[in-house]
Design a protein around this motif. Structure first.
Motif, PDB file in Angstrom:
ATOM      1  N   HIS A 176    -134.802  17.777   8.511  1.00  0.00           N
ATOM      2  CA  HIS A 176    -135.187  19.042   7.898  1.00  0.00           C
ATOM      3  C   HIS A 176    -135.107  18.999   6.377  1.00  0.00           C
ATOM      4  O   HIS A 176    -136.067  19.348   5.684  1.00  0.00           O
ATOM      5  CB  HIS A 176    -134.316  20.175   8.432  1.00  0.00           C
ATOM      6  CG  HIS A 176    -134.656  21.509   7.843  1.00  0.00           C
ATOM      7  ND1 HIS A 176    -135.851  22.144   8.114  1.00  0.00           N
ATOM      8  CD2 HIS A 176    -133.985  22.324   6.973  1.00  0.00           C
ATOM      9  CE1 HIS A 176    -135.903  23.285   7.456  1.00  0.00           C
ATOM     10  NE2 HIS A 176    -134.782  23.420   6.753  1.00  0.00           N
ATOM     11  N   HIS A 177    -133.976  18.593   5.829  1.00  0.00           N
ATOM     12  CA  HIS A 177    -133.811  18.517   4.373  1.00  0.00           C
ATOM     13  C   HIS A 177    -134.427  17.218   3.848  1.00  0.00           C
ATOM     14  O   HIS A 177    -134.172  16.147   4.410  1.00  0.00           O
ATOM     15  CB  HIS A 177    -132.333  18.540   3.987  1.00  0.00           C
ATOM     16  CG  HIS A 177    -131.645  19.842   4.264  1.00  0.00           C
ATOM     17  ND1 HIS A 177    -131.283  20.233   5.538  1.00  0.00           N
ATOM     18  CD2 HIS A 177    -131.228  20.832   3.423  1.00  0.00           C
ATOM     19  CE1 HIS A 177    -130.686  21.417   5.472  1.00  0.00           C
ATOM     20  NE2 HIS A 177    -130.638  21.803   4.210  1.00  0.00           N
ATOM     21  N   PRO A 178    -135.210  17.276   2.788  1.00  0.00           N
ATOM     22  CA  PRO A 178    -135.764  16.031   2.239  1.00  0.00           C
ATOM     23  C   PRO A 178    -134.645  15.131   1.707  1.00  0.00           C
ATOM     24  O   PRO A 178    -133.720  15.622   1.052  1.00  0.00           O
ATOM     25  CB  PRO A 178    -136.683  16.505   1.108  1.00  0.00           C
ATOM     26  CG  PRO A 178    -136.164  17.867   0.742  1.00  0.00           C
ATOM     27  CD  PRO A 178    -135.613  18.463   2.002  1.00  0.00           C
ATOM     28  N   PRO A 179    -134.716  13.839   1.967  1.00  0.00           N
ATOM     29  CA  PRO A 179    -133.658  12.939   1.489  1.00  0.00           C
ATOM     30  C   PRO A 179    -133.708  12.699  -0.011  1.00  0.00           C
ATOM     31  O   PRO A 179    -132.688  12.370  -0.625  1.00  0.00           O
ATOM     32  CB  PRO A 179    -133.909  11.646   2.269  1.00  0.00           C
ATOM     33  CG  PRO A 179    -135.360  11.697   2.629  1.00  0.00           C
ATOM     34  CD  PRO A 179    -135.686  13.144   2.829  1.00  0.00           C
ATOM     35  N   THR A 180    -134.883  12.834  -0.609  1.00  0.00           N
ATOM     36  CA  THR A 180    -134.998  12.665  -2.057  1.00  0.00           C
ATOM     37  C   THR A 180    -134.731  14.004  -2.742  1.00  0.00           C
ATOM     38  O   THR A 180    -134.703  15.054  -2.104  1.00  0.00           O
ATOM     39  CB  THR A 180    -136.390  12.156  -2.435  1.00  0.00           C
ATOM     40  OG1 THR A 180    -137.368  13.106  -1.983  1.00  0.00           O
ATOM     41  CG2 THR A 180    -136.680  10.804  -1.778  1.00  0.00           C
ATOM     42  N   ARG A 181    -134.574  13.961  -4.055  1.00  0.00           N
ATOM     43  CA  ARG A 181    -134.177  15.166  -4.786  1.00  0.00           C
ATOM     44  C   ARG A 181    -135.353  15.917  -5.407  1.00  0.00           C
ATOM     45  O   ARG A 181    -135.165  16.934  -6.058  1.00  0.00           O
ATOM     46  CB  ARG A 181    -133.179  14.787  -5.886  1.00  0.00           C
ATOM     47  CG  ARG A 181    -131.867  14.260  -5.325  1.00  0.00           C
ATOM     48  CD  ARG A 181    -130.931  13.793  -6.427  1.00  0.00           C
ATOM     49  NE  ARG A 181    -129.696  13.264  -5.890  1.00  0.00           N
ATOM     50  CZ  ARG A 181    -128.569  13.960  -5.755  1.00  0.00           C
ATOM     51  NH1 ARG A 181    -128.543  15.220  -6.107  1.00  0.00           N
ATOM     52  NH2 ARG A 181    -127.488  13.399  -5.257  1.00  0.00           N
TER      53      ARG A 181
END
Length: 284
Positions: A176-181
């Motif tokens: 769900h959360h993108p691993p990159t910033r």
């Protein structure tokens, strides 16, 4: 949005209820999601990947309603799900979600039990494609929407991805959360995103799909076999003019020169006419 009783109330949900009543109910509309789902189902995809936030507050009534949406998308063998942070706001979340959504979360029986926990990392193999699911859904304080995969999921992940790659499979990671910033503030980040990126760099993958940002995003993670695309789309119920509801369609071709041929089409709703249109396909 119905609470089943006092036991469902907590501070996070109280603020979520206020947010829904004051602004979110105008920005995210169920009729838009229904129109997009109709279009997606009519296109008869081979498989559907859902990257979380099927609910706003993780209420029992929402979880049950979302189970109906999943059934509309297709049978469990053709739909793969990972949960989002909005799905993780109640003490009974695990029981409620796992019971109602269990068929869409489970690994294939042939791939053995999910590694590192009751469900995740999950593994589903469909033809030349391996869908690897991670859960970043954790309860957080009122002011945060962060996620975390955790050591139990990350510890076996490198070996799992390497083994799937050795089988010649196209590895699609769902989280769900993108691993990159990119395009993510500190209060909405994946807390162990750097650790996940390091694993992907080392073990490799062909594609990472995420939710959470509520906008069309594109980033990449470097790996020994080349850049790994990291892609997200707006919410399927979004009525926001600058980021209307959308879904993406991937065509994954035969491996060529050690890499799979992957093309993507973004299907986006026109908020005025409710017509869903596909943008020109692009090769990744």
């Amino acid at each position: 949005m119905r609470f089943s009783g006092p036991r469902e109330w907590n501070a996070k949900r109280a603020f979520g209820w206020i947010s829904w009543k004051t602004r979110r109910r105008r920005r995210y509309r169920p009729e838009i999601a229904a129109r997009l789902i109709d279009d997606l189902v009519a296109s008869e995809p081979d498989h559907v990947a859902v990257t979380g936030d099927l609910t706003h507050m993780g209420l029992e009534a929402e979880v049950a309603e979302a189970a109906g949406w999943l059934a509309r998308l297709g049978p469990p063998e053709r739909v793969t799900l990972v949960p989002g942070n909005h799905d993780a706001q109640g003490e009974a979340r695990d029981h409620e979600l796992m019971d109602a959504w269990r068929p869409y979360l489970n690994s294939d029986a042939a791939e053995g039990p999910a590694r590192g926990g009751p469900f995740f990392p999950s593994v589903r193999v469909r033809g030349p494609i391996a869908l690897v699911g991670l859960s970043s859904a954790v309860r957080t304080p009122v002011h945060l929407a962060t996620g975390r995969a955790g050591e139990a999921q990350l510890a076996p992940l490198a070996d799992l991805l390497s083994a799937l790659g050795a089988r010649g499979l196209c590895r699609v990671v769902l989280v769900h959360h993108p691993p990159t910033r990119a395009d993510v503030s500190w209060r909405r980040r994946l807390e162990d995103g750097d650790a996940l990126c390091a694993i992907l760099t080392r073990a490799g993958a062909e594609l990472v799909l995420h939710g959470h940002t509520h906008r069309a995003t594109r980033d990449a993670i470097a790996s020994a076999s080349g850049a790994i695309p990291v892609l997200g789309v707006p919410a399927t119920s979004s009525a926001i003019a600058s980021r209307p509801a959308a879904y993406q369609v991937f065509a994954i071709g035969e491996r060529s020169g050690g890499r799979f041929e992957i093309a993507r089409e973004l299907h986006e709703i026109d908020l005025t006419t409710a017509v869903v249109r596909a943008r020109p396909a692009e090769r990744l």
